[in-house]
Every structure is written in C-alpha cells, then in structure tokens.
Motif scaffolding. Structure first.
Motif, mmCIF file in Angstrom:
data_model
loop_
_atom_site.group_PDB
_atom_site.id
_atom_site.type_symbol
_atom_site.label_atom_id
_atom_site.label_comp_id
_atom_site.label_asym_id
_atom_site.label_seq_id
_atom_site.Cartn_x
_atom_site.Cartn_y
_atom_site.Cartn_z
ATOM 1 N N ALA A 6 0.722 -1.185 0.038
ATOM 2 C CA ALA A 6 0.029 -0.105 -0.143
ATOM 3 C C ALA A 6 0.851 1.230 0.111
ATOM 4 C CB ALA A 6 -0.891 -0.048 1.167
ATOM 5 N N GLY A 7 0.334 2.538 -0.457
ATOM 6 C CA GLY A 7 0.846 3.464 -0.274
ATOM 7 C C GLY A 7 1.081 4.070 0.995
ATOM 8 N N ASN A 8 2.273 4.780 1.312
ATOM 9 C CA ASN A 8 2.327 5.540 2.654
ATOM 10 C C ASN A 8 2.359 6.923 2.418
ATOM 11 O OD1 ASN A 8 4.106 6.785 4.597
ATOM 12 N ND2 ASN A 8 4.096 4.924 5.518
ATOM 13 N N ALA A 9 1.456 7.607 2.814
ATOM 14 C CA ALA A 9 1.115 9.165 2.564
ATOM 15 C C ALA A 9 2.451 10.057 3.316
ATOM 16 C CB ALA A 9 -0.182 10.002 3.217
ATOM 17 N N ASP A 10 3.043 9.701 4.313
ATOM 18 C CA ASP A 10 3.912 10.280 4.978
ATOM 19 C C ASP A 10 5.350 10.185 4.112
ATOM 20 O OD1 ASP A 10 2.610 10.917 7.256
ATOM 21 O OD2 ASP A 10 2.810 9.476 8.449
ATOM 22 N N ARG A 11 5.575 9.005 3.797
ATOM 23 C CA ARG A 11 6.761 8.859 2.806
ATOM 24 C C ARG A 11 6.353 9.560 1.649
ATOM 25 N NH1 ARG A 11 6.921 2.766 4.077
ATOM 26 N NH2 ARG A 11 5.650 2.608 1.970
ATOM 27 N N GLY A 12 5.206 9.622 1.046
ATOM 28 C CA GLY A 12 5.116 10.270 -0.237
ATOM 29 C C GLY A 12 5.187 11.699 -0.047
ATOM 30 N N LYS A 13 4.922 12.411 1.103
ATOM 31 C CA LYS A 13 5.198 13.542 1.509
ATOM 32 C C LYS A 13 6.344 14.023 1.231
ATOM 33 C CE LYS A 13 3.384 17.452 4.657
ATOM 34 N NZ LYS A 13 4.679 18.124 4.997
ATOM 35 N N SER A 14 7.196 13.194 2.007
ATOM 36 C CA SER A 14 8.658 13.586 2.276
ATOM 37 C C SER A 14 9.336 13.420 0.701
ATOM 38 C CB SER A 14 9.352 12.757 3.149
ATOM 39 O OG SER A 14 10.128 11.705 2.739
ATOM 40 N N LEU A 15 8.849 12.369 -0.102
ATOM 41 C CA LEU A 15 9.319 12.186 -1.524
ATOM 42 C C LEU A 15 8.947 13.440 -2.376
ATOM 43 C CD1 LEU A 15 10.836 10.128 -3.279
ATOM 44 C CD2 LEU A 15 8.697 9.261 -3.834
#
Length: 116
Positions: A6-15
């Motif tokens: 699944a996607g992780n929004a926190d990791r996505g934000k940092s990316l």
C-alpha cells in the motif's frame, strides 16, 4: 525495507518535497507544482484530489482512470494523457514511471490523494 504494497502518505509527502527524486535525479514534484494555488511550471496541487475526481468525470478526459488514485498514478507515469487547461503537453518530465520504484509511486499517490 519491506512494504505491504500500500502507499504510505507520510513517505509520499517527504518524497514530494525533495528537489530531486528517482534513479535519474529527476526534478521533484515541488520544483514545478505548488500547494498554495499558484501555478509554477505546472498546475498547483492545491485541492488536487478533489480536482482529479472532477476531471475523471469530465468530457475532456480520455484516459482510463476510474479512481483518484488511478488518475494520479496515470498522471505520474504518462503525464500527457490529460493536461490541465492552460498548460502545455510535453513539459512534465515523462520518465517517473521508470525512475521511481512502484512503491515510491504508490507513496506519492497516497500523499497526493490526501490533497483535497
């Protein structure tokens, strides 16, 4: 590390906030997109998930996405499927689908889907 797919929004934000991303040091999202409603090189991502839902239903949309997540994934992988009014096809970097891992794309999509 291992992921559950699944996607992780926190990791996505940092990316999203990095200035270069992926294996080819491509421009990061914030290089060309704002979150405050102002346009840079590309359209602002303020309210992106809400707008994506409207775009999918619009007559101008000719892509295959049925959900906001599918639309965001399509926009990252093949940015010219739908170009917002006032912006030019061929400007957005086209190789994110090759340069980013599938997990990185899922993480970015999870974050961008939260931008309502």
């Amino acid at each position: 590390g291992s992921t559950d797919g699944a996607g992780n929004a926190d990791r996505g934000k940092s990316l999203y906030e990095q200035s270069v991303i992926g294996s080819a040091s491509a421009p990061g999202c914030k290089t060309c997109h704002t979150l405050d409603g102002s346009a840079l090189v590309g359209p602002s991502h303020q309210g992106l998930a809400t707008r994506a839902a409207e775009i999918i239903k619009s007559a101008e949309y000719t892509g295959t996405a049925k959900t906001v997540e599918e639309y965001l994934t399509e926009s990252i992988n093949t940015p010219d499927v739908y170009v917002e009014k006032g912006f030019t096809p061929g400007v957005m970097y086209a190789n994110y689908g090759k340069d980013l891992s599938e997990q990185e794309i899922k993480d970015l999509v999870a974050y961008m889907a939260s931008l309502k």
